[in-house]
Scaffold this motif. Structure first.
Motif, short mmCIF file in Angstrom:
data_model
loop_
_atom_site.label_atom_id
_atom_site.label_comp_id
_atom_site.label_asym_id
_atom_site.label_seq_id
_atom_site.Cartn_x
_atom_site.Cartn_y
_atom_site.Cartn_z
N MET A 270 -6.12 1.97 4.06
CA MET A 270 -5.64 1.96 2.69
C MET A 270 -5.29 0.55 2.23
O MET A 270 -5.49 0.19 1.06
N ALA A 271 -4.76 -0.25 3.16
CA ALA A 271 -4.45 -1.64 2.80
C ALA A 271 -5.72 -2.40 2.44
O ALA A 271 -5.75 -3.17 1.47
N ALA A 277 -9.69 -3.39 -4.12
CA ALA A 277 -9.54 -2.99 -5.52
C ALA A 277 -8.83 -4.08 -6.32
O ALA A 277 -9.19 -4.36 -7.47
N TYR A 278 -7.84 -4.70 -5.70
CA TYR A 278 -7.12 -5.79 -6.38
C TYR A 278 -8.08 -6.93 -6.71
O TYR A 278 -8.08 -7.45 -7.84
N ARG A 283 -10.66 -10.07 -10.61
CA ARG A 283 -11.62 -11.14 -10.38
C ARG A 283 -11.81 -12.03 -11.60
O ARG A 283 -11.83 -13.23 -11.53
N GLY A 284 -11.97 -11.39 -12.78
CA GLY A 284 -12.24 -12.18 -13.96
C GLY A 284 -11.04 -12.44 -14.85
O GLY A 284 -11.19 -12.84 -16.02
#
Length: 286
Positions: A270-271, A277-278, A283-284
């Protein structure tokens, strides 16, 4: 610094020295030999019980220890549960395990006749707890020189050193050192926590390690005959029954360890997902 404070500090220092010397003397007179490391398979976060050893350990308990020691927290069905000495995956319900049924039937337990209310004795069933070898504490004392044998249900949790202590103690009985006065009903063991200074007639700076027990040495070479052909040395018997008592004190230990490993792996996964996902979301944004 005034004289009052100086005197106070001197008194405090003197008291500290006395306490230190007293504690040192107490430790010297109540020392014990450190238990041997028996390298049990169940040690550590990934350790598991050896089923063959648990079966041998139960046999030692049944044929030797149960004559004096109870296990009030242990039921016969526990022997057939997952991870237990007689677990068989064919019997999800340990009450259906024929080996456990046979073991239970070898014991008689006290009960009450539901029709008459009279006390009766019947054959044990898998749901019964291990019966006590004595009817009451007075009977236990009378059979053991005035001492009540401790219940073994959680003995490895109640003794510092756990199974290593139990195994070392059971195999560690020795003749009392010359100069140590031991009563006829007591037995010297260097692994036992005790205070021998008052019984020691030798050099006060060389008080022997250990203590005395009312229990005589319970094990010896070939005390039992193992069904799997393992040679029943004193040390082997001590290790096997110590392993059985460790399991009995926490029958779900292995399952809990396995659950812990699964939870840790899940949290790591999960980490990783959360971090990925983070990175994707932000990212942009910079």
């Amino acid at each position: 610094m005034n004289s009052f404070m100086t005197k106070t500090l001197k008194v405090a220092a003197g008291l500290a020295l006395v306490v230190s010397l007293t504690a040192g003397a107490a430790m010297a007179s109540e020392g014990f030999k450190e238990p041997e490391d028996h390298h049990f398979t169940f040690e550590g976060p990934f350790g598991t019980f050896d089923q063959a050893q648990l079966q041998r350990g139960y046999k030692v308990y049944r044929e030797v220890c149960s004559a004096c020691h109870s296990m009030h927290l242990m039921s016969f069905r526990n022997l057939g549960q997952k991870g237990g000495p007689f677990y068989d995956p064919k019997y999800k319900n340990p009450n259906d395990n024929p080996v456990v049924k046979q073991i239970a039937s070898e014991f008689d337990v006290a009960d009450i006749d539901p029709d008459t209310g009279d006390e009766i004795t019947r054959k044990a069933t898998t749901s019964d707890r291990f019966p006590s070898p004595f009817k009451n504490e007075e009977a236990a004392k009378a059979s053991n020189s005035g001492a009540i044998p401790p219940d073994l249900s959680v003995i490895t949790k109640a003794r510092e050193g756990g199974a290593n202590y139990v195994a070392s103690m059971l195999a560690g009985f020795q003749p009392a050192p010359a100069g140590l006065e031991v009563a006829a009903t007591q037995h010297y063991n260097p692994y036992v926590h005790g205070a021998l200074a008052t019984s020691w007639k030798g050099d006060p700076h060389k008080v022997p390690l250990g203590g005395v027990l009312a229990m005589p040495p319970p094990l010896a070479d070939d005390k039992v005959a193992y069904d799997d052909g393992t040679k029943a040395t004193l040390k082997q018997e001590a290790q096997d029954v110590a392993a059985f008592l460790e399991w009995a004190s926490d029958p779900h230990a292995t399952e809990r360890k396995q659950m812990g490993v699964s939870v840790i792996l899940f949290l790591l996964l999960m980490a990783g997902v959360t971090y990925a996902a983070y990175r994707q979301v932000w990212r942009g944004k910079h």
